[in-house]
Write a protein that holds these residues in place. Structure first.
Motif, short mmCIF file in Angstrom:
data_model
loop_
_atom_site.label_atom_id
_atom_site.label_comp_id
_atom_site.label_asym_id
_atom_site.label_seq_id
_atom_site.Cartn_x
_atom_site.Cartn_y
_atom_site.Cartn_z
N THR A 66 9.46 10.97 -0.16
CA THR A 66 8.15 10.66 0.41
C THR A 66 8.05 9.15 0.66
O THR A 66 8.32 8.34 -0.23
CB THR A 66 7.02 11.09 -0.55
OG1 THR A 66 7.10 12.51 -0.75
CG2 THR A 66 5.66 10.75 0.04
N ARG A 68 5.64 6.06 1.57
CA ARG A 68 4.23 5.65 1.53
C ARG A 68 4.00 4.51 2.51
O ARG A 68 4.68 3.48 2.47
CB ARG A 68 3.84 5.25 0.11
CG ARG A 68 4.07 6.38 -0.90
CD ARG A 68 3.44 6.10 -2.24
NE ARG A 68 3.71 7.20 -3.17
CZ ARG A 68 3.03 8.33 -3.21
NH1 ARG A 68 2.02 8.50 -2.36
NH2 ARG A 68 3.34 9.28 -4.06
N THR A 74 1.22 8.96 4.03
CA THR A 74 2.56 9.29 3.54
C THR A 74 3.28 10.14 4.58
O THR A 74 2.66 10.83 5.38
CB THR A 74 2.51 10.05 2.21
OG1 THR A 74 1.81 11.30 2.40
CG2 THR A 74 1.82 9.24 1.13
#
Length: 360
Positions: A66, A68, A74
């Motif tokens: 993931t 950010r 995200t």
């Protein structure tokens, strides 16, 4: 000793062949008799004859991370760490296969994954840390639930080769290029039961980035390109019958166009399918005919595989975007067949570099 106390062995065997795939390794550990029965090649044959085998897809797939971004946004992105994942279309579930104990840094880059009987093989590729070309063979058995080493692939360094199996015992590796980036005409046959490599006669042409397929009982090495014309894919194919042939048979206009053959696969109807110009096409006699337009979600770099009258396409719409999976019923009578998008968990949306289907 009886397989199941108080039951005739033929009835007990009918019980055993109905075990679900994910229980094989546990059942094989119950006792020696069960282990011997489940590991015997006839066990899978009995399941197949009784209509109890089911397809599973094994993918060499990147882990997902993931990312950010500012303002709390995200997004998902593929990493450079690849592992084997499994998709069970009947149960609609995804999960990881156990990692190869020797490969702590993940699968080799550009390795080939191929299914043979109850085994899945990981062949060749590049070490993900130092990019050394590997000749290793790793074999995972779904019955024992464990990995073993196969005999190393002989003949020097080979990368971007074609690879296919007859789904029962034999695997062909053909073409690719060596450490000097020279395209290869050489081919090898691997006998899984004997753990032995056999050198086959050379093909007529060099074939880097070719595709192998087992089609109508024969190994086909499709397309590819020679050293002097890198990236200029050829339309011919060469055919070898491991039971009767001593030489490759050349088929000049096999693809009908100069195109990358990497999506070419055999369906369970005995026909060849591939992705071309944003659509799936099927080879009928000498002509490739339209089947369905590819969905936008896999229009870039799709992988294709087949099972039980259906096709599975895995790909993405924009380079490096998280990948999606779609299913198509090729037996549908509608004029323009409709793809169904699979509900895929985020952790199984990473980039795919190889895929195979097994009937277990």
């Amino acid at each position: 000793m009886d397989l199941l106390p108080g039951l005739p062995n033929d009835i007990a065997l009918e019980c055993l062949i109905r075990l679900p795939l994910h229980q094989f390794s546990k059942a094989a550990s119950v006792c020696t008799n069960w282990k011997t029965e489940i590991k015997h090649p006839l066990f899978r044959q009995r399941r197949k004859e009784s209509g109890l085998t089911r397809p599973v897809f094994v993918l060499a797939q990147a882990m997902v991370t993931t990312i950010r971004k500012p303002y709390g946004i995200t997004s998902l992105s593929s990493t450079q760490f690849y592992r084997l994942t499994l998709y069970d279309p009947e149960r609609g579930c995804w999960y990881d296969l156990p990692p190869i104990p020797e490969l702590i840094d993940g699968l080799p880059m550009f390795c080939r994954v191929v299914g043979v009987g109850s085994d899945v093989m990981v062949i060749g590729g590049c070490d993900p840390v130092n990019w050394r070309v590997m000749d290793s063979v790793f074999i995972y058995n779904f019955v024992s639930g464990s990995w073993r080493r196969g005999a190393d692939m002989p003949g020097g360094q080979r990368l971007f080769f074609g690879c296919a199996s007859d789904s029962e015992r034999f695997v062909v590796v053909a073409g690719g290029h060596n450490d000097e980036k020279n395209a290869l005409r050489s081919a090898l046959l691997y006998d899984v039961a004997e753990d032995e490599w056999i050198t086959l006669p050379e093909m007529a042409f060099e074939r880097d980035e070719c595709k192998c397929a087992f089609h109508r009982g024969e190994f086909h090495v499709i397309g590819g390109y020679p050293t002097h014309a890198q990236g200029q894919f050829q339309r011919s194919a060469e055919v070898f019958n491991s039971a009767t042939s001593r030489q490759w048979h050349l088929e000049e206009d096999f693809l009908g166009a100069d195109t990358c053959p990497q999506t070419c696969i055999e369906g369970d109807d005995g026909r060849l399918y591939m992705c071309r110009d944003g659509a799936v096409v099927v080879k009928i006699d000498a002509t490739w005919k339209h089947v369905a337009k590819l969905p936008g979600g896999v229009s870039n770099g799709a992988y294709l595989t087949a099972w039980q009258g259906k096709l599975l396409a895995v790909g993405n719409s924009i380079l490096d975007e998280i990948q999606s999976s779609y299913e198509l019923d090729v037996n549908s009578e509608s004029k323009e067949k409709t793809w169904r998008k699979l509900d895929t968990p985020n952790e199984y949306c990473g980039h795919v570099q190889s895929v195979c289907c097994l009937e277990i």
